[in-house]
Design a protein around this motif. Structure first.
Motif, mmCIF file in Angstrom:
data_model
loop_
_atom_site.group_PDB
_atom_site.id
_atom_site.type_symbol
_atom_site.label_atom_id
_atom_site.label_comp_id
_atom_site.label_asym_id
_atom_site.label_seq_id
_atom_site.Cartn_x
_atom_site.Cartn_y
_atom_site.Cartn_z
ATOM 1 N N ALA A 19 6.577 7.814 1.646
ATOM 2 C CA ALA A 19 5.329 7.084 1.907
ATOM 3 C C ALA A 19 4.603 6.891 0.578
ATOM 4 O O ALA A 19 4.268 7.863 -0.104
ATOM 5 C CB ALA A 19 4.464 7.874 2.885
ATOM 6 N N VAL A 20 4.389 5.636 0.202
ATOM 7 C CA VAL A 20 3.835 5.307 -1.115
ATOM 8 C C VAL A 20 2.449 4.680 -0.959
ATOM 9 O O VAL A 20 2.288 3.702 -0.214
ATOM 10 C CB VAL A 20 4.764 4.303 -1.850
ATOM 11 C CG1 VAL A 20 4.176 3.884 -3.188
ATOM 12 C CG2 VAL A 20 6.157 4.888 -2.024
ATOM 13 N N LEU A 21 1.471 5.221 -1.687
ATOM 14 C CA LEU A 21 0.130 4.616 -1.717
ATOM 15 C C LEU A 21 0.171 3.489 -2.745
ATOM 16 O O LEU A 21 0.383 3.727 -3.939
ATOM 17 C CB LEU A 21 -0.901 5.672 -2.128
ATOM 18 C CG LEU A 21 -2.345 5.193 -2.229
ATOM 19 C CD1 LEU A 21 -2.873 4.700 -0.884
ATOM 20 C CD2 LEU A 21 -3.244 6.310 -2.774
ATOM 21 N N GLY A 22 0.015 2.254 -2.297
ATOM 22 C CA GLY A 22 0.095 1.125 -3.225
ATOM 23 C C GLY A 22 0.062 -0.171 -2.459
ATOM 24 O O GLY A 22 -0.118 -0.180 -1.238
ATOM 25 N N SER A 23 0.272 -1.273 -3.215
ATOM 26 C CA SER A 23 0.239 -2.589 -2.573
ATOM 27 C C SER A 23 1.652 -3.130 -2.390
ATOM 28 O O SER A 23 2.513 -2.969 -3.269
ATOM 29 C CB SER A 23 -0.562 -3.572 -3.420
ATOM 30 O OG SER A 23 -0.412 -4.869 -2.877
ATOM 31 N N ALA A 24 1.841 -3.842 -1.282
ATOM 32 C CA ALA A 24 3.117 -4.500 -1.028
ATOM 33 C C ALA A 24 3.461 -5.485 -2.148
ATOM 34 O O ALA A 24 4.637 -5.768 -2.376
ATOM 35 C CB ALA A 24 3.052 -5.230 0.311
ATOM 36 N N ALA A 25 2.444 -5.985 -2.864
ATOM 37 C CA ALA A 25 2.708 -6.931 -3.959
ATOM 38 C C ALA A 25 3.563 -6.275 -5.049
ATOM 39 O O ALA A 25 4.230 -6.965 -5.822
ATOM 40 C CB ALA A 25 1.391 -7.435 -4.540
ATOM 41 N N ASP A 26 3.560 -4.943 -5.110
ATOM 42 C CA ASP A 26 4.327 -4.218 -6.136
ATOM 43 C C ASP A 26 5.659 -3.703 -5.603
ATOM 44 O O ASP A 26 6.227 -2.748 -6.149
ATOM 45 C CB ASP A 26 3.489 -3.046 -6.667
ATOM 46 C CG ASP A 26 2.208 -3.533 -7.315
ATOM 47 O OD1 ASP A 26 2.250 -4.587 -7.990
ATOM 48 O OD2 ASP A 26 1.161 -2.887 -7.125
ATOM 49 N N GLU B 87 8.828 -0.881 4.663
ATOM 50 C CA GLU B 87 7.777 -1.350 5.583
ATOM 51 C C GLU B 87 6.453 -1.463 4.833
ATOM 52 O O GLU B 87 6.033 -0.535 4.133
ATOM 53 C CB GLU B 87 7.606 -0.377 6.761
ATOM 54 C CG GLU B 87 6.525 -0.883 7.728
ATOM 55 C CD GLU B 87 6.223 0.070 8.885
ATOM 56 O OE1 GLU B 87 6.786 1.178 8.922
ATOM 57 O OE2 GLU B 87 5.394 -0.311 9.736
ATOM 58 N N TYR B 88 5.776 -2.603 5.010
ATOM 59 C CA TYR B 88 4.417 -2.790 4.469
ATOM 60 C C TYR B 88 3.409 -2.500 5.574
ATOM 61 O O TYR B 88 3.551 -2.994 6.691
ATOM 62 C CB TYR B 88 4.173 -4.246 4.062
ATOM 63 C CG TYR B 88 5.114 -4.862 3.066
ATOM 64 C CD1 TYR B 88 5.794 -4.108 2.125
ATOM 65 C CD2 TYR B 88 5.287 -6.250 3.057
ATOM 66 C CE1 TYR B 88 6.635 -4.714 1.211
ATOM 67 C CE2 TYR B 88 6.119 -6.865 2.138
ATOM 68 C CZ TYR B 88 6.796 -6.095 1.217
ATOM 69 O OH TYR B 88 7.618 -6.703 0.328
ATOM 70 N N GLY B 89 2.370 -1.747 5.253
ATOM 71 C CA GLY B 89 1.294 -1.512 6.211
ATOM 72 C C GLY B 89 1.717 -0.698 7.415
ATOM 73 O O GLY B 89 1.522 -1.116 8.560
ATOM 74 N N PRO B 90 2.290 0.494 7.201
ATOM 75 C CA PRO B 90 2.764 1.296 8.341
ATOM 76 C C PRO B 90 1.653 1.844 9.219
ATOM 77 O O PRO B 90 1.916 2.246 10.358
ATOM 78 C CB PRO B 90 3.518 2.446 7.657
ATOM 79 C CG PRO B 90 2.854 2.581 6.310
ATOM 80 C CD PRO B 90 2.513 1.165 5.917
ATOM 81 N N GLY B 91 0.413 1.891 8.719
ATOM 82 C CA GLY B 91 -0.660 2.500 9.511
ATOM 83 C C GLY B 91 -0.305 3.954 9.808
ATOM 84 O O GLY B 91 0.066 4.713 8.906
ATOM 85 N N ILE B 92 -0.349 4.327 11.091
ATOM 86 C CA ILE B 92 -0.057 5.723 11.445
ATOM 87 C C ILE B 92 1.427 5.916 11.803
ATOM 88 O O ILE B 92 1.803 6.946 12.362
ATOM 89 C CB ILE B 92 -0.988 6.246 12.572
ATOM 90 C CG1 ILE B 92 -1.102 5.243 13.725
ATOM 91 C CG2 ILE B 92 -2.377 6.515 12.027
ATOM 92 C CD1 ILE B 92 -0.079 5.377 14.753
ATOM 93 N N MET C 296 17.369 5.025 3.452
ATOM 94 C CA MET C 296 16.011 5.424 3.065
ATOM 95 C C MET C 296 15.003 4.444 3.665
ATOM 96 O O MET C 296 15.267 3.244 3.747
ATOM 97 C CB MET C 296 15.861 5.446 1.539
ATOM 98 C CG MET C 296 14.499 5.989 1.099
ATOM 99 S SD MET C 296 14.286 6.042 -0.697
ATOM 100 C CE MET C 296 15.280 7.454 -1.118
ATOM 101 N N LEU C 297 13.885 5.010 4.124
ATOM 102 C CA LEU C 297 12.753 4.194 4.583
ATOM 103 C C LEU C 297 11.599 4.425 3.619
ATOM 104 O O LEU C 297 11.120 5.551 3.474
ATOM 105 C CB LEU C 297 12.336 4.609 5.995
ATOM 106 C CG LEU C 297 10.973 4.076 6.488
ATOM 107 C CD1 LEU C 297 10.954 2.542 6.521
ATOM 108 C CD2 LEU C 297 10.651 4.633 7.883
ATOM 109 N N ILE C 298 11.193 3.344 2.934
ATOM 110 C CA ILE C 298 10.016 3.420 2.053
ATOM 111 C C ILE C 298 8.894 2.660 2.733
ATOM 112 O O ILE C 298 9.062 1.485 3.088
ATOM 113 C CB ILE C 298 10.286 2.767 0.679
ATOM 114 C CG1 ILE C 298 11.449 3.441 -0.041
ATOM 115 C CG2 ILE C 298 9.030 2.814 -0.188
ATOM 116 C CD1 ILE C 298 11.827 2.764 -1.362
ATOM 117 N N VAL C 299 7.757 3.321 2.932
ATOM 118 C CA VAL C 299 6.603 2.615 3.496
ATOM 119 C C VAL C 299 5.512 2.535 2.433
ATOM 120 O O VAL C 299 5.331 3.466 1.645
ATOM 121 C CB VAL C 299 6.077 3.285 4.784
ATOM 122 C CG1 VAL C 299 7.186 3.375 5.828
ATOM 123 C CG2 VAL C 299 5.493 4.662 4.524
#
Ligand SMILES: C[S@@+](CC[C@H](N)C(=O)[O-])C[C@H]1O[C@@H](n2cnc3c(N)ncnc32)[C@H](O)[C@@H]1O
Length: 216
Positions: free
Chosen positions: A113-120, A67-72, A88-91
């Motif tokens: 939960a990964v801090l980063g950009s969906a572009a990567d 998921e990109y941009g899961p917010g809360i 597995m769910l990677i956000v």
């Protein structure tokens, strides 16, 4: 699975549920105030949008959901409720407020939960030991992202999906379809009225015989 100190699936009292929703909205709004153009909305998606968006997913064949941009985490909890035990769910989100909140509140061994950009996304998927994702869901505000980011994300998403997988996108405008069109031969569309604001839904399918698109 536990989340926000409340076992998911249990029916907490109305007051507990309202208190939880209020706390989540306040975290979401704080993230919006810091990065309005990256967040693009002041309130999380409705449960009706979640249900419509996820309806075509074949959960039995889903090992990796991204998921990109899961917010809360509006979608995270329903996805984890349906995901296989060995899935597995990677956000991925650029906003540290949201990633820290999710890491603290969703305690599930299938969740990252990964801090980063969906572009990567391709590198992030490889880092977690996968070649491909089965489904990618996006709540990104495509029309207000910095120049070049939206087309790069659409291309990377098509590459990372397995044949037969799908890119699930919801947005207030149809801007995302323009970014999806060069990559996905089949795009199904829908609309959800019961959301603030009502939003457009798209499902881009990577067909089984599809290679990478040829540059125009
Ligand atoms: C409209 S909010 C979606 C919130 C949530 N999915 C929901 O349905 O309530 C958009 C999210 O996209 C994130 N975002 C913006 N650009 C991003 C990027 N390049 N990669 C990953 N996340 C991004 C923002 O930080 C924000 O969490």
């Amino acid at each position: 699975m536990e989340s926000d100190g409340i076992a998911l699936g249990s029916r907490g009292g109305l007051r507990d549920r309202l208190a939880l929703y209020g706390a989540q909205c306040s975290v979401f709004f704080r993230g919006f105030l810091e990065h309005p153009r990256m967040v693009g909305s002041i309130i999380p998606s409705s449960r009706f949008t979640v249900r419509s968006m996820l309806a075509p997913v074949d959960w039995g064949s889903c090992r990796l959901f991204v998921e990109y941009g899961p917010g809360i985490g509006t979608f995270c909890r329903p996805v984890l409720e349906k995901l296989r035990g060995d899935g597995m769910l990677i956000v991925i989100d650029t906003n540290p407020i949201y990633i820290e909140y999710l890491q603290k509140t969703i305690r599930d061994k299938r969740f990252r939960a990964v801090l980063g950009s969906a572009a990567d996304v391709e590198q992030i998927v490889r880092d977690h030991g996968f070649d491909h994702a089965d489904y990618v869901l996006s709540g990104l505000p495509f029309s207000t992202l910095p120049a070049g980011v939206a087309p790069a994300i659409a291309a990377a998403t098509h590459r990372v999906l397995r044949p037969g997988g799908a890119f699930l996108v919801y947005q207030f405008t149809a801007a995302c379809r323009e970014y999806m069109r060069p990559h996905f031969a089949r795009i199904d569309a829908g609309f959800e009225w019961l959301n603030i604001l009502p939003c457009k839904l798209f499902w881009g399918w990577k067909t089984a015989d599809e290679g990478e698109p040829v540059a125009a």
